[in-house]
Every structure is written in structure tokens, then in C-alpha cells.
Design a protein around this motif. Sequence first.
Motif, PDB file in Angstrom:
ATOM      1  N   GLU A 155      15.897   9.670   3.485  1.00 31.39           N
ATOM      2  CA  GLU A 155      14.596   9.029   3.352  1.00 31.39           C
ATOM      3  C   GLU A 155      14.686   7.594   2.842  1.00 31.39           C
ATOM      4  O   GLU A 155      13.710   6.839   2.940  1.00 31.39           O
ATOM      5  N   MET A 156      15.845   7.190   2.288  1.00 32.22           N
ATOM      6  CA  MET A 156      15.930   5.848   1.719  1.00 32.22           C
ATOM      7  C   MET A 156      15.744   4.767   2.783  1.00 32.22           C
ATOM      8  O   MET A 156      15.110   3.735   2.528  1.00 32.22           O
ATOM      9  N   ALA A 157      16.288   5.009   3.971  1.00 36.92           N
ATOM     10  CA  ALA A 157      16.170   4.003   5.030  1.00 36.92           C
ATOM     11  C   ALA A 157      14.722   3.802   5.448  1.00 36.92           C
ATOM     12  O   ALA A 157      14.250   2.667   5.606  1.00 36.92           O
ATOM     13  N   THR A 158      13.975   4.899   5.626  1.00 41.01           N
ATOM     14  CA  THR A 158      12.594   4.758   6.089  1.00 41.01           C
ATOM     15  C   THR A 158      11.692   4.186   4.994  1.00 41.01           C
ATOM     16  O   THR A 158      10.779   3.409   5.291  1.00 41.01           O
ATOM     17  N   ASP A 191       0.848  -1.187   0.000  1.00 38.53           N
ATOM     18  CA  ASP A 191       0.000   0.000   0.000  1.00 38.53           C
ATOM     19  C   ASP A 191       0.887   1.242   0.000  1.00 38.53           C
ATOM     20  O   ASP A 191       1.508   1.582   1.009  1.00 38.53           O
ATOM     21  N   ARG A 192       0.935   1.927  -1.131  1.00 38.39           N
ATOM     22  CA  ARG A 192       1.811   3.108  -1.245  1.00 38.39           C
ATOM     23  C   ARG A 192       1.351   4.254  -0.363  1.00 38.39           C
ATOM     24  O   ARG A 192       2.153   5.094   0.035  1.00 38.39           O
ATOM     25  N   GLU A 193       0.049   4.317  -0.060  1.00 44.91           N
ATOM     26  CA  GLU A 193      -0.445   5.363   0.853  1.00 44.91           C
ATOM     27  C   GLU A 193       0.258   5.246   2.207  1.00 44.91           C
ATOM     28  O   GLU A 193       0.647   6.244   2.810  1.00 44.91           O
ATOM     29  N   ILE A 194       0.418   4.014   2.680  1.00 46.28           N
ATOM     30  CA  ILE A 194       1.072   3.799   3.968  1.00 46.28           C
ATOM     31  C   ILE A 194       2.555   4.156   3.876  1.00 46.28           C
ATOM     32  O   ILE A 194       3.126   4.720   4.813  1.00 46.28           O
ATOM     33  N   VAL A 195       3.190   3.841   2.764  1.00 43.69           N
ATOM     34  CA  VAL A 195       4.605   4.189   2.596  1.00 43.69           C
ATOM     35  C   VAL A 195       4.788   5.699   2.712  1.00 43.69           C
ATOM     36  O   VAL A 195       5.680   6.187   3.424  1.00 43.69           O
ATOM     37  N   VAL A 196       3.943   6.475   2.025  1.00 36.68           N
ATOM     38  CA  VAL A 196       4.065   7.930   2.058  1.00 36.68           C
ATOM     39  C   VAL A 196       3.834   8.470   3.466  1.00 36.68           C
ATOM     40  O   VAL A 196       4.594   9.306   3.966  1.00 36.68           O
ATOM     41  N   LYS A 197       2.781   7.992   4.118  1.00 35.41           N
ATOM     42  CA  LYS A 197       2.452   8.495   5.449  1.00 35.41           C
ATOM     43  C   LYS A 197       3.463   8.027   6.497  1.00 35.41           C
ATOM     44  O   LYS A 197       3.893   8.804   7.360  1.00 35.41           O
ATOM     45  N   GLY A 198       3.830   6.759   6.418  1.00 34.61           N
ATOM     46  CA  GLY A 198       4.690   6.201   7.452  1.00 34.61           C
ATOM     47  C   GLY A 198       6.149   6.563   7.308  1.00 34.61           C
ATOM     48  O   GLY A 198       6.831   6.844   8.290  1.00 34.61           O
ATOM     49  N   ALA A 199       6.651   6.586   6.068  1.00 29.94           N
ATOM     50  CA  ALA A 199       8.082   6.830   5.858  1.00 29.94           C
ATOM     51  C   ALA A 199       8.410   8.297   5.671  1.00 29.94           C
ATOM     52  O   ALA A 199       9.519   8.730   5.971  1.00 29.94           O
ATOM     53  N   LEU A 200       7.442   9.088   5.150  1.00 26.87           N
ATOM     54  CA  LEU A 200       7.742  10.472   4.773  1.00 26.87           C
ATOM     55  C   LEU A 200       6.784  11.472   5.405  1.00 26.87           C
ATOM     56  O   LEU A 200       6.755  12.636   4.981  1.00 26.87           O
ATOM     57  N   ASP A 201       6.038  11.051   6.409  1.00 25.51           N
ATOM     58  CA  ASP A 201       5.084  11.951   7.071  1.00 25.51           C
ATOM     59  C   ASP A 201       4.185  12.665   6.066  1.00 25.51           C
ATOM     60  O   ASP A 201       3.824  13.831   6.239  1.00 25.51           O
ATOM     61  N   GLY A 202       3.825  11.971   4.991  1.00 24.09           N
ATOM     62  CA  GLY A 202       2.903  12.521   4.017  1.00 24.09           C
ATOM     63  C   GLY A 202       3.514  13.425   2.971  1.00 24.09           C
ATOM     64  O   GLY A 202       2.801  13.948   2.111  1.00 24.09           O
ATOM     65  N   ILE A 203       4.840  13.617   2.994  1.00 21.55           N
ATOM     66  CA  ILE A 203       5.487  14.507   2.025  1.00 21.55           C
ATOM     67  C   ILE A 203       5.892  13.681   0.808  1.00 21.55           C
ATOM     68  O   ILE A 203       7.009  13.166   0.700  1.00 21.55           O
ATOM     69  N   GLY A 204       4.969  13.514  -0.101  1.00 19.67           N
ATOM     70  CA  GLY A 204       5.149  12.715  -1.302  1.00 19.67           C
ATOM     71  C   GLY A 204       3.787  12.271  -1.789  1.00 19.67           C
ATOM     72  O   GLY A 204       2.768  12.497  -1.122  1.00 19.67           O
ATOM     73  N   ASN A 205       3.742  11.641  -2.941  1.00 16.84           N
ATOM     74  CA  ASN A 205       2.486  11.133  -3.490  1.00 16.84           C
ATOM     75  C   ASN A 205       2.638   9.645  -3.797  1.00 16.84           C
ATOM     76  O   ASN A 205       3.682   9.223  -4.310  1.00 16.84           O
ATOM     77  N   PRO A 206       1.630   8.848  -3.487  1.00 16.74           N
ATOM     78  CA  PRO A 206       1.726   7.405  -3.764  1.00 16.74           C
ATOM     79  C   PRO A 206       1.978   7.161  -5.251  1.00 16.74           C
ATOM     80  O   PRO A 206       1.353   7.785  -6.108  1.00 16.74           O
TER      81      PRO A 206
END
Length: 514
Positions: A368-371, A292-307
Motif C-alpha cells: 500500500e505504500m506505493a499507492t 484531502d485524506r478522504e481521497i487518499v483513503v478511497k483512491g489508494a486503499l479502496d476505502g479500507i482505512g480512515n482519514p
Amino acid sequence: MSFLLSRLRRTALAALAATLLAAPAPALAETSGDTLVVATMWEALPLSMKPRRSRFFNESEILDTLVKLDFEMNLIPGLATSWERPQPNTWRFALREGVTFHDGSPFDADAAKFSLERVIALLPYAADLLNITEIRAVSPQVLEIETSEPFAALPNQLTDAITGIYGKASFDAAGEFVSPVGTGPWKFADYRKQDRTIVERFDDYWGKAPSLKTIEYRYIPDHNARALALETGEVDFVVHLLPSDVARLSRDEAFKVHAEESAGVYYGAFNAGEKSVLSDARIRRAVNLLVDREIVVKGALDGIGNPAWTFFPAAFPWTNEDVTPHKVDPEAAAGLLRDAGYEKADGKWMKDGAPLTLRLLSYSSRAEMATITEALAILLQQQGIATEIQMFTWEGMLDLVKKGEYDVSVVFWTPEMTGHPDLHLKSQFHSRAGLNHQFWVNEEFDALVDKGRTLDPGPEALATYVRAQQILQEDAPIIPLVHKVYVAASRAGVEGFRVHPSGFFYNFKAVSKK
């Protein structure tokens, strides 16, 4: 979800807390009113053409390119005022008059020919990018470029940083690069290793002169230290911010946060070669259906990005609704894994008594690569696929990738950079491309991208690239994860900055300071 978010944020929050407790920010100090001090994650390295394919020369505008991209990614004049293709394999460029290099020598067709030939000789990557067989100075203001085949993408490729025009004074008598001498609004002034690079206003610039006199690029690789340098007044402008810093600076009226969609996609490159279980396309497709790319954006980047459900973002000119985006579908993924011989036991996908395990590699120079890599790993583990994460330098990761000793390499790429899909689809995924370290071969895809670069923009070209993108989705040599949102921050008194969608162009000539 809560487990994922807490685990991904732990490191960033700890670092932030330590920084705030150890060094509360004093009142802002003053930097010179005609100098902009910029904190960067990467060292500029202005005495070499090779690092990052010499993008600093384009970012800083020491060098100009023949063709440029505006803020809508449209082609606009640079050192060339117009261009046409009188023959299928020939492009003719009318060059700007009255332009001089920083050393006072004139820019003309001979200078452009010399520079492009030097670039091709010194940077092998440029050969496939430009597809050039001959360059001719027809007259002082007319340059002709002959390509090995009809090559509609050439004007777009000539916006790439690698094609910046160098004056002859940039090279020594043996033809080796010494330092950048260009025609841009800024000229190279000083370099202090592991510290800073300084450029100064070029008063004979052919365009509108900058209001600032000096730009100073400070090399501050530590992410927390870079943000703190802005808060304490040591610098005026910061790039490559952590999500936690973005949130804090956004709440402070002393600063401006600049955030816009821009070039860049974080994705997992799959090893489709014989050393990996991902040689089976069914497993590659299943992985795409489980994340789920939505979770990746929210969890890894605090929402700064788009799925990222496709390689190109929706705003990319060559994207089309006929390209089927990925989606989350665990049931369909389970069917593919069973077809590939796996069965789920105790929550884990197994085959012949062994768990399905993916070795994930990435690199640490981007925070950001690690998260992002950890988010991918956790989501796969939750779906029953075991993972092993290893972080390296970029070079260390690449060594293993080239040997095929990996399953997924999590990387960052800038697919909007020239506004044309040829750079990205052919250089990354064609079976004979130098950057195709995934050992992926698809003959139909190869034929499509080979054809696409010969076609003028229009229905046939669009249909060709749409089909190529669809194959990228269906055969799945990658898992697109996040489309980048470019973020920078400045003091409130810095005016005129605008994020360029290419992600590789500061346009500080339009910036002023109160």
C-alpha cells in the motif's frame, strides 16, 4: 477524482486480472484439523531478536510480557498479576506463581530480571523505552524496577513486544541469543529459511490451553500469491491483503474477512532540516491544508482505512477534542505559501523562477505504500506543488532519510501499540530521539513529553499530552494520512479469531477449526 482513482488502481487491477485468468481457484484442499496454516508477508525470523524488534515472539505468543493489553487497550495481568508504585521512581510487580518456561525451568523474579537486563543489553532501543536504572528480585514472586525519573508509563511500556520474557535457555554461554524459550501457549518447534516457522502447543501453559496443536507461519511475500494460497486451500489464514482481494473474498461464503480499526497510521514525515524547503513551517502547514485524506483513503486503499486528520485516531485513550484536526483549505494554504515567498504562475507555485518541488520517498515492502505515496503526490500536483517519487527498500529509504536527502518520507507507524502516548511522541518527535530523522526541534514539545512520562493518568497528564499533540498539529513536522484498518481473511471454518487493536497479537490460542 476519476483520474486519480483510475491511476491508483491500474496496477492492482492488472495483477488481479492476470491472477484470475492464469489460475482459476479449484475446490478448497484440506489442511490438518489441528494445525492452522498462516500466510504472512514478513518472514518470522525466529532465530534473531532484532528484526522488527522481535515482534513475532509476541504476535505468536511464544513469549509472554509482564503486562498485557485487552481488546479495549486496557492494562491487564500477564506474568505479573498486579503492580504498584510505592515510590516515585520505583515500580513493584507481583509475579504469577506456578509458571514454567518451555524447557521446564521455573519463572520467577530472578528469571524476569535476567530477561529484561538481557533485552536492554542486546537491544539499545529498549533502554529509552523502559527508562530503567536497576532491577531487583525482592523475592521469588516480587520484582522491583527502579527508573531514572518518575515514569508513569512503565506498565504500558512493559506490554511492548520488545519486553517479552525470555528463559535463560534462549541464550548461549556468552549471552548471545540462540532461539526463543518462553512461557507462552506456543513453543518454538522449527524454522525453514525463506519458507516457514512452526510453533507447537505448550501443554504446561499457565493459562487456558489452545485447542489447536500447531501453528505454521508460511512466508509468502507476494501479495497476490498470498491471497491465492487461501483460495486454493494451501493455507487457512492470510494477513496483509490487497484491497482488491478483500473485496473479492468478502463476496465468497467460503471465507471470512476480519476487518477492524487497529494500531497504525500512514503519514508523511517532513524534513524540517536545512536541506529541505520544509524547514519552513509555513510550507509544512500549507501541505497539510492541501491534501484531502478522504481521497487518499478511497483512491489508494479502496476505502479500507480512515482519514487521518490527527496523528492519533479518535478512539485513542489520550486523544481529546481540544486537539484541532487538520482540514482541507486551499485558500489558507495559498496565503501561507505567499507568506513564504511563493507565487502561483500557470498553476504552479514558484519562487525565484523555480517551482516548489518535493521529493517523496517510501518503501515497497508494504504494497500500500506505493499507492498512498502516489495519491499524496497527485493531490499536491493538482494544487501546484511539483513532486518526485522514489521507492526503495526500507533500509535504502532510511539511509537517505538519515542524511536529510529527502523532503517527505511516507511511512507506517503503530501509535496505539502500548496504549500510552510516551512511546510515540517521545521516540518519534523529541529532538533527541533516535527515531527523529526529521531534524525537527521544538523546545516546548520536548518539555511537555519529558514531563508527561512522569505524570500519573489524570487531568494534568491529559492536558500535558493534549498540548503536545496540538504542537504536532500547529508546527506540522508530519502530515498524517490514513489510520489503519487491520484486515485478515480465513477459511469459513476458522472460528474464534478477533482483531486486536494493537495490531501485534494474533491470539490464536482462542482459535479453532471445524
